[in-house]
Design a protein around this motif. Sequence first.
Motif, short mmCIF file in Angstrom:
data_model
loop_
_atom_site.label_atom_id
_atom_site.label_comp_id
_atom_site.label_asym_id
_atom_site.label_seq_id
_atom_site.Cartn_x
_atom_site.Cartn_y
_atom_site.Cartn_z
N ASN A 254 0.72 -1.32 -0.11
CA ASN A 254 -0.65 -0.09 -0.07
C ASN A 254 0.15 0.95 0.05
OD1 ASN A 254 -1.71 1.86 1.99
ND2 ASN A 254 -2.35 1.35 0.16
N LEU B 44 -7.01 -8.33 0.05
CA LEU B 44 -5.33 -8.53 -0.36
C LEU B 44 -4.49 -9.22 0.17
CD1 LEU B 44 -3.36 -6.47 -1.76
CD2 LEU B 44 -2.98 -5.06 0.11
N THR C 27 2.65 1.37 -3.72
CA THR C 27 2.25 1.57 -5.07
C THR C 27 0.33 1.68 -4.71
OG1 THR C 27 0.84 -1.06 -4.38
CG2 THR C 27 3.01 -1.16 -5.31
N VAL D 169 -1.74 0.42 -3.36
CA VAL D 169 -2.52 -0.31 -3.60
C VAL D 169 -3.69 -0.38 -1.93
CG1 VAL D 169 -1.23 -1.98 -3.13
CG2 VAL D 169 -4.15 -2.82 -4.44
N SER D 170 -5.18 -0.79 -2.33
CA SER D 170 -5.50 -0.96 -0.74
C SER D 170 -5.51 -2.16 -0.08
CB SER D 170 -7.59 -1.07 -1.28
OG SER D 170 -8.33 -1.02 -0.07
#
Length: 575
Positions: free
Chosen positions: A223, A234, A226, A228-229
Amino acid sequence: MDRLARRLGLKTDPTIFFVSAGLMIVFLILLLAMPGPIGRVFADGRDWIVSSLGWFFILGVTIWVLFLIWVAFSKYGNLKLGKDDDEPAYSNLSWFAMLFAGGIGTVLMFWGVAEPISHFSNPPFAGVDPYSIDAARDAMSISLYHLSIHTWAIFTLPGLAFGFFIYRYDLPMRFSSVFYPILKERIHGPIGKTVDIFAVLGTLFGLAVSLGLGTSQIAAGLNHLTGVSNNTMLRVVIITVLTLVATASIVAGLDKGVKRLSNINILGAVALMLFVLFAGDTVFLLRQLIESTGVYFQDVIRLAFWNDAMAQFGKEEGWGWQGGWTVFYWAWTVTWSPFMGVFLARISRGRTIKQFVGGVLVAPSVFTLVWFVTFGWSAMELDGIGGEGGPISAAVGESVPTAIYDFLENYPLATLLSGVAVVIVALFFATSSDSASLVVDMLCAGDAESGPVRQRVFWGISEGFLAASLIVLGGEEGLQTLQQVITVMGLPVFVLVFAMLFMLLMGFRMESKRARGRRQPGDPAAAALASSGSEDALAATGPLAADEDAVGAHADRSGTPHQQTDPRSGAQGPS
């Protein structure tokens, strides 16, 4: 079950394997079907254990430390974990890397910044102001208390017990073998198998908690890098991918898979630590390395017996702080003790008790000291000692897994460093998983050698599923849920490990009598015990005094010699 095991091509004890696997699967089904009620059961259980038995965890581990120090310097320290002519199978460097990476590598990466900052910003002692110099010193002492000598004592005691009984008396590579002094042949019956099943389940749950923590940190790093959540999905994807990586290492085996990953892993961790040391305030950290050592030894006696007994008169939380930290640590770590004990015994055959205790108890503790001084003091200095706190303590307050990445933002090449940290955590994850899978397989089979690939793969995948299920159960409150589960699972394992201390005392008495009975020139075991120049007056008393021949003849009663494998050559032969 015997017929099913043969049909599946398994090389294991069918009762231990199938009952352990069945109970794990039942728990997974209940966990996924009724996460709410299961979660409440663990929460209530954890509250009772912390409030009623927290003192037992704290006192117990301190007793283990004192016992290990005594045995290392006693006349028994020269006895080998194995036959008297056995030599160590691994070099000191490889041995250290394997025991460290399989032990608490993920823990140091997770808590190296987060724990000192947590105590620095929220001191547990009354009258200490947050972010003060006293808070910083206390934070370092508490962190070292939690993750150095005391933690490694929890691994060292079962490792010593396994190595002593299994290798010196040709007993199966199982948890129950340690209890031979009182169970005798019943280690092969229902009682012994029940003990082994508890050990297997405890190992699986202890590993699941560590994998959950490691996965949370990897997700936080991705996270951070990048965007990303960072959500439950995940983390489940990460644990799935890394379980497959660990499974590939499992197939390769101990010498190829685990040893190679361990060496790579420890080198990466050391490189990251040296970068932080020399890129930061190097002189300050070197001075703190000396000073923190002295402060730790000054504080460790107080911390080793402190259980906040006066909390009920001054704070509403009572056991809140120690329940969430010290008791959680000891309960969590002890669930790893069957895994680490067998693993340490497996890689330590041929070493003396003194070498084993010194290596396992002291060497990783020294590394932990250097690690926490480097990361912890650097973080507290950057956060502002004597001030009002900074971005690192704010980050820890919001999300513990992100602490190390927010810390690395203060150094050159921050993005690269964060990427390296993610890879190191992932490798620690894989190393812990494949090591534990091999050991669980040994606990079920009772053999120091790896079983069929399908057995090891089953346990590796099972560990991944269990960790993923706990992550789903915890959701956004994952860390709290993991603490609850592991505290409850840790209690019965803690009691069993505590009993190992008494088993070793009985075993040492038996060893003294065996040595006196065969004492003659050139006998290494007799010479080792006679080197102190004193007799063990207790050796001729107790239940083992009359049973030492029975233990020595254990292999003969089965009708065939017990097969042991020499880890240096892989050749088998009667012990």
